[in-house]
Design a protein around this motif. Structure first.
Motif, mmCIF file in Angstrom:
data_model
loop_
_atom_site.group_PDB
_atom_site.id
_atom_site.type_symbol
_atom_site.label_atom_id
_atom_site.label_comp_id
_atom_site.label_asym_id
_atom_site.label_seq_id
_atom_site.Cartn_x
_atom_site.Cartn_y
_atom_site.Cartn_z
ATOM 1 N N ASN A 264 0.674 -1.222 0.081
ATOM 2 C CA ASN A 264 -0.001 0.163 0.029
ATOM 3 C C ASN A 264 0.828 1.329 -0.056
ATOM 4 O O ASN A 264 2.103 1.327 0.266
ATOM 5 N N PRO A 265 0.162 2.512 -0.295
ATOM 6 C CA PRO A 265 1.027 3.605 -0.613
ATOM 7 C C PRO A 265 1.849 3.928 0.778
ATOM 8 O O PRO A 265 2.809 5.017 0.634
ATOM 9 N N LEU A 266 1.321 3.663 1.984
ATOM 10 C CA LEU A 266 1.762 4.035 3.326
ATOM 11 C C LEU A 266 3.459 3.526 3.338
ATOM 12 O O LEU A 266 4.309 4.081 3.955
ATOM 13 N N MET A 267 3.636 2.619 2.589
ATOM 14 C CA MET A 267 4.854 1.762 2.398
ATOM 15 C C MET A 267 5.785 2.740 1.920
ATOM 16 O O MET A 267 7.211 2.477 2.285
ATOM 17 N N ALA A 268 5.560 3.668 1.176
ATOM 18 C CA ALA A 268 6.562 4.469 0.384
ATOM 19 C C ALA A 268 6.974 5.714 1.033
ATOM 20 O O ALA A 268 7.620 6.868 0.459
ATOM 21 N N ILE A 269 6.443 5.857 2.446
ATOM 22 C CA ILE A 269 6.451 7.168 3.225
ATOM 23 C C ILE A 269 7.708 6.985 4.102
ATOM 24 O O ILE A 269 7.782 6.116 4.893
ATOM 25 N N TYR A 270 8.759 8.023 4.333
ATOM 26 C CA TYR A 270 9.699 8.095 5.211
ATOM 27 C C TYR A 270 9.025 8.961 6.359
ATOM 28 O O TYR A 270 8.288 10.123 6.313
ATOM 29 N N PHE A 271 8.951 8.339 7.469
ATOM 30 C CA PHE A 271 8.897 9.110 9.198
ATOM 31 C C PHE A 271 9.857 9.338 9.533
ATOM 32 O O PHE A 271 10.953 8.320 9.858
ATOM 33 N N ALA A 272 10.169 10.449 10.014
ATOM 34 C CA ALA A 272 11.556 11.009 10.527
ATOM 35 C C ALA A 272 11.457 11.616 11.990
ATOM 36 O O ALA A 272 10.281 12.194 12.194
ATOM 37 N N PHE A 273 12.587 11.275 12.660
ATOM 38 C CA PHE A 273 12.552 11.669 14.026
ATOM 39 C C PHE A 273 13.781 12.205 14.455
ATOM 40 O O PHE A 273 14.758 11.777 13.791
ATOM 41 N N GLU A 274 13.995 12.763 15.704
ATOM 42 C CA GLU A 274 14.974 13.113 16.232
ATOM 43 C C GLU A 274 15.445 11.594 16.839
ATOM 44 O O GLU A 274 14.647 10.850 17.604
ATOM 45 N N LEU A 275 16.888 11.471 16.847
ATOM 46 C CA LEU A 275 17.059 9.941 17.543
ATOM 47 C C LEU A 275 16.889 9.766 18.633
ATOM 48 O O LEU A 275 16.552 8.981 19.278
ATOM 49 N N ARG A 276 17.289 10.864 19.445
ATOM 50 C CA ARG A 276 17.469 10.882 21.264
ATOM 51 C C ARG A 276 15.908 10.636 21.481
ATOM 52 O O ARG A 276 15.654 10.127 22.549
ATOM 53 N N ALA A 277 14.736 11.219 20.737
ATOM 54 C CA ALA A 277 13.370 11.258 20.908
ATOM 55 C C ALA A 277 13.152 9.570 21.150
ATOM 56 O O ALA A 277 12.204 9.241 21.749
#
Length: 318
Positions: A264-277
Motif C-alpha cells: 500500500n502507499p504508506l509503505m513508500a513514506i519516510y517517517f522522520a524523528f530526532e534519534l534521541r526522542a
C-alpha cells in the motif's frame, strides 16, 4: 529554526550539515531503504556516506577492517557470493558512477558497536547520522505484544544515542511490512504521536516513481534481487512495489508465495524523528547499555518483556 510546509523538518535540519552518514539500523538490506534519501542529499551537494549493520560473515570475505567490527566494502570485495547486500550496493553505485564504498558493522552488542561508530565518525568527519529502519520495529517502546525483530535495530539505536559529537536522526520507511513479524501498527501510530508530543517528530514525506531518487531506488532494488537469488529482500521489495503503485497481495518472490501481503502507499513514506526522542521512549534501551554481543541484546530484550504490562493489540479503524 523556522519550519515550513514547504520543506520537511528533517531536510531543514540536515541542510545545516555537509558530511552525513546514512546507516541501515536493522541489518540485511536496511541500507537500501536509505538510498532515496542518500541520493537526494548527494544531488543537493552533500557528502553522504553509507553504512550498514551486516548480516554477512565478513570472515569469508577479503573486506579490510578500519577498526574492530568495522569493515570497508567495495565493489571489488570478494567472498560471501550467496548473500552480501553491502557489496551488491557497492556494485550498483559503481555502475551509477557514484561514490561506492559501503561500511559494514558486524553484529555485536551496544558497547563495541558504539566504539565502531565513533571510529567511523572520526575517520569520515561525520556531522550528522541518519539511522534507517526498513519497517517500524525501531519505534517499538518495549511494552507492545509484538516487538518485531528488535535486536539489531535497538543495538544501533542505543549505540548512536550517546554519540554527542553528531546530530542524529531516525527514519522509518515501509509502514505495515512488520505485520508479518507481529507488530501492531496501531501501537506504532500511538508511539509516533507520543514522540510528536515530546517534540521529536520531524514529519513525513513520500518517495514516488516520478522522482529521480525513486527511480534510482527501484533500479537498485531490482539489481540486488537479481544478484541475490533466493534471498531477495521482502522489505525493500514491498517498498519498491508501493513506489510503483502496486496494491494488495502483490507477488514479490518465492519467499512470499505462502504469505498474503498488503502492499500500500504508506509503505513508500519516510517517517522522520530526532534519534534521541526515539531512544528516550524505549523502555528497555538502558537494559542494553553494557551488552557485548547481539546474543546479550536478545536475552536482555526477552527478559525485559517478561517484566512489563503489555499494551493490548488494537485494530486501526476502517
Amino acid at each position: 529554526m523556522t519550519l515550513s510546509l514547504l520543506e520537511p523538518p528533517l531536510l531543514s535540519r540536515l541542510d545545516r550539515h555537509d558530511r552525513i552518514l546514512i546507516a541501515g539500523a536493522g541489518g540485511g538490506f536496511d541500507v537500501y531503504a536509505g538510498l532515496p534519501l542518500a541520493m537526494a542529499l548527494r544531488r543537493a551537494g552533500k557528502q553522504v556516506f553509507l553504512a550498514n549493520l551486516t548480516f554477512t560473515y565478513l570472515g569469508e570475505t577479503d573486506a579490510a577492517y578500519l577498526a574492530p567490527h568495522l569493515a570497508v566494502v567495495t565493489a571489488t570485495t570478494t567472498g560471501a557470493d550467496h548473500y552480501f547486500p553491502e557489496r551488491r550496493l557497492a556494485e550498483w553505485l559503481t555502475e551509477q558512477e557514484q561514490p561506492s564504498t559501503v561500511y559494514a558493522f558486524e553484529k555485536v552488542g551496544v558497547r563495541p558497536l558504539r566504539t565502531a561508530y565513533a571510529r567511523l565518525i572520526e575517520e569520515l568527519r561525520v556531522q550528522a547520522i541518519v539511522l534507517v529502519d526498513g519497517g517500524t520495529d525501531i519505534l517499538m517502546r518495549g511494552d507492545e505484544e509484538g516487538l518485531g525483530t528488535p535486536e539489531e535495530d535497538m543495538t544501533s539505536l542505543a549505540a548512536v544515542s550517546r554519540l554527542d559529537s553528531v546530530e542524529s536522526f531516525v527514519v522509518s520507511i515501509g509502514f505495515g511490512v512488520d505485520s508479518y513479524h507481529g507488530v501492531c501498527h496501531a501501537n506504532v501510530l500511538e508511539n509516533i504521536a507520543a514522540i510528536e508530543r515530546d517534540g521529536g517528530y520531524l514529519g513525513a514525506f513520500a518517495v514516488t516513481a516520478a522522482m529521480p531518487e525513486g527511480r534510482a531506488y527501484l533500479n537498485a532494488v531490482s539489481h540486488a534481487h537479481g544478484r541475490t537469488p533466493g534471498r531477495a529482500s521482502i522489505v525493500n521489495g514491498s517498498i519498491a512495489a508501493a513506489i510503483e503503485g502496486r496494491f494488495g497481495n502483490v507477488p514479490l518472490s518465492d519467499r512470499t508465495a505462502e504469505s498474503e501481503l498488503f502492499i500500500n502507499p504508506l509503505m513508500a513514506i519516510y517517517f522522520a524523528f530526532e534519534l534521541r526522542a526515539v531512544a528516550k521512549q524505549s523502555l528497555y534501551l538502558p537494559w542494553l547499555e553494557d551488552t557485548e554481543s547481539i546474543f546479550d541484546v536478545g536475552a536482555r530484550i526477552r527478559a525485559f518483556h517478561r517484566t512489563v504490562q503489555i499494551r493490548p493489540r488494537v485494530p486501526i479503524p476502517h
